[in-house]
Design an enzyme around this catalytic site. Structure first.
Site, PDB file in Angstrom:
ATOM      1  N   GLY A 104      67.146 -18.115  67.329  1.00  0.00           N
ATOM      2  CA  GLY A 104      67.519 -20.270  67.630  1.00  0.00           C
ATOM      3  C   GLY A 104      66.826 -21.094  66.248  1.00  0.00           C
ATOM      4  N   HIS A 138      69.330 -18.666  75.050  1.00  0.00           N
ATOM      5  CA  HIS A 138      69.202 -16.944  74.863  1.00  0.00           C
ATOM      6  C   HIS A 138      71.191 -16.904  74.966  1.00  0.00           C
ATOM      7  CE1 HIS A 138      65.495 -17.141  76.501  1.00  0.00           C
ATOM      8  NE2 HIS A 138      65.263 -17.305  75.610  1.00  0.00           N
ATOM      9  N   SER A 193      63.759 -23.542  77.677  1.00  0.00           N
ATOM     10  CA  SER A 193      63.084 -23.303  77.063  1.00  0.00           C
ATOM     11  C   SER A 193      62.697 -22.229  78.212  1.00  0.00           C
ATOM     12  CB  SER A 193      61.273 -23.662  76.937  1.00  0.00           C
ATOM     13  OG  SER A 193      59.990 -22.625  76.447  1.00  0.00           O
TER      14      SER A 193
HETATM   15  P1  AMP Z   1      62.057 -15.700  72.980  1.00  0.00           P
HETATM   16  O1  AMP Z   1      62.736 -15.265  74.373  1.00  0.00           O
HETATM   17  O2  AMP Z   1      61.793 -16.953  73.261  1.00  0.00           O
HETATM   18  O3  AMP Z   1      62.022 -15.170  72.689  1.00  0.00           O
HETATM   19  O4  AMP Z   1      63.412 -16.585  72.676  1.00  0.00           O
HETATM   20  C1  AMP Z   1      64.693 -16.022  72.310  1.00  0.00           C
HETATM   21  C2  AMP Z   1      64.716 -16.492  71.181  1.00  0.00           C
HETATM   22  O5  AMP Z   1      66.037 -17.403  71.960  1.00  0.00           O
HETATM   23  C3  AMP Z   1      64.660 -16.859  69.925  1.00  0.00           C
HETATM   24  O6  AMP Z   1      65.403 -17.072  68.761  1.00  0.00           O
HETATM   25  C4  AMP Z   1      64.697 -18.649  70.386  1.00  0.00           C
HETATM   26  O7  AMP Z   1      64.698 -19.672  69.333  1.00  0.00           O
HETATM   27  C5  AMP Z   1      66.271 -19.053  71.130  1.00  0.00           C
HETATM   28  N1  AMP Z   1      65.930 -19.643  71.667  1.00  0.00           N
HETATM   29  C6  AMP Z   1      64.567 -20.161  72.876  1.00  0.00           C
HETATM   30  N2  AMP Z   1      65.540 -21.345  73.546  1.00  0.00           N
HETATM   31  C7  AMP Z   1      65.991 -21.300  72.975  1.00  0.00           C
HETATM   32  C8  AMP Z   1      66.910 -22.945  73.156  1.00  0.00           C
HETATM   33  N3  AMP Z   1      66.757 -23.382  73.806  1.00  0.00           N
HETATM   34  N4  AMP Z   1      68.291 -22.836  72.446  1.00  0.00           N
HETATM   35  C9  AMP Z   1      68.482 -21.745  71.838  1.00  0.00           C
HETATM   36  N5  AMP Z   1      67.756 -20.790  71.391  1.00  0.00           N
HETATM   37  C10 AMP Z   1      67.117 -20.601  71.579  1.00  0.00           C
END
Ligand code: AMP
Length: 279
Positions: free
Chosen positions: A147, A37, A185
């Site tokens: 991401g 993030h 993650s």
């Molecule tokens: P989330 O909180 O899981 O909904 O993720 C929020 C944003 O962070 C989304 O655009 C995800 O794709 C991105 N994201 C989550 N994990 C990663 C990672 N390991 N590398 C790059 N971006 C990420």
């Protein structure tokens, strides 16, 4: 860094930024922040005058109630991390603020959602599109950062933005990984210690798939990946698919294409992990 819970208030702040001609970058998240993030926040900081992040665990994109209940919510730490990156503004709405009444909006993604995550998590991408379009309406960013870890989501959001003609650039950011290659993650913290130790196998197998793709059919690669990962105690592959990078059409014959991506979802115990690799 300012934190705002209410739509009316955040809209007032954003209007002031817009009146000054500031370029706004936006990073939507569900919290439980990690380096993945933060890499999005850093990119937005570089490319915009103002960076806004949101933290909202969106119930309507969860097709599994237990997953929603267990989703980590370390809000104080998240806000510290965002402050550490000099994020300018955080939008922190509650459910009633975002959904004063249930949304029954329905999107058509022309098949982008009928494979992989869409196939295995019914309604997931419609829920994602509802929240992202709602957040876009409120924040009205110039640039929004997503991401490649959630590659299918990225493609669906690009499609949605084009379909409803929003003047927002969707910017894709590389996957950030742990020391052993596991894609970062929010769910990684839920892994049991032994499952965490073994989880590097997912990246190893994706790299193996890339190497094998030079001279092996996709069908054989798929069989190998699934059987190797399923040998690990507590691990179960939900799917491994090789699909076209743009259309996301799954390639299920002997042909090979240049622009392919391998997509995987694995259960490590009760924790569902996803990853992908350009092949
Ligand atoms: P989330 O909180 O899981 O909904 O993720 C929020 C944003 O962070 C989304 O655009 C995800 O794709 C991105 N994201 C989550 N994990 C990663 C990672 N390991 N590398 C790059 N971006 C990420």
């Amino acid at each position: 860094m300012e934190v705002e819970k209410y739509i009316v208030k955040i809209c007032e702040k954003i209007k002031k930024f817009k009146d000054k001609g500031y370029i706004i970058g936006f990073v939507p998240t569900m919290g439980a922040l990690h380096e993945g993030h933060l890499s999005l926040i850093r990119q937005s900081k570089k490319e915009n005058d103002i960076t806004i992040a949101s933290i909202f665990v969106n119930p309507i994109q969860f097709n599994n109630k237990e997953d929603l209940r267990n989703y980590p919510r370390p809000l104080t730490i998240d806000l510290e991390m965002l402050r550490g990156e000099s994020c300018d503004l955080v939008f922190l709405p509650d459910e009633k603020e975002i959904y004063p009444e249930p949304s029954n909006r329905s999107f058509n993604f022309e098949g982008l959602d009928s494979v992989m995550e869409g196939k295995h998590r019914p309604g997931h991408f419609n829920g994602v599109a509802i929240i992202v379009s709602r957040l876009f309406e409120i924040i009205k960013p110039d640039n929004a950062y997503f991401g490649e870890k959630d590659y299918q989501q990225l493609m669906i959001i690009k499609y949605m933005v084009a379909q409803i003609k929003l003047p927002i650039n969707i910017i894709s950011c590389a996957i950030i990984r742990e020391f052993d290659g596991l894609a970062m993650s929010s769910r990684n913290t839920l892994l049991l210690p032994n499952d965490r130790k073994n989880a590097g196998i997912i990246r190893q197998m994706l790299l193996k798939a890339k190497e094998m793709s030079q001279n092996t059919s996709y069908i054989k690669i798929k069989e190998m990946i699934i059987s190797e990962i399923n040998k690990i105690p507590n691990f179960k592959v939900e799917y491994f698919e090789i699909a076209d990078r743009t259309t996301l059409k799954v390639i299920d014959n002997e042909s090979r294409i240049k622009e392919a991506i391998g997509f995987i979802a694995v259960y490590a115990g009760k924790v569902r992990l996803i990853d992908n690799i350009k092949i």
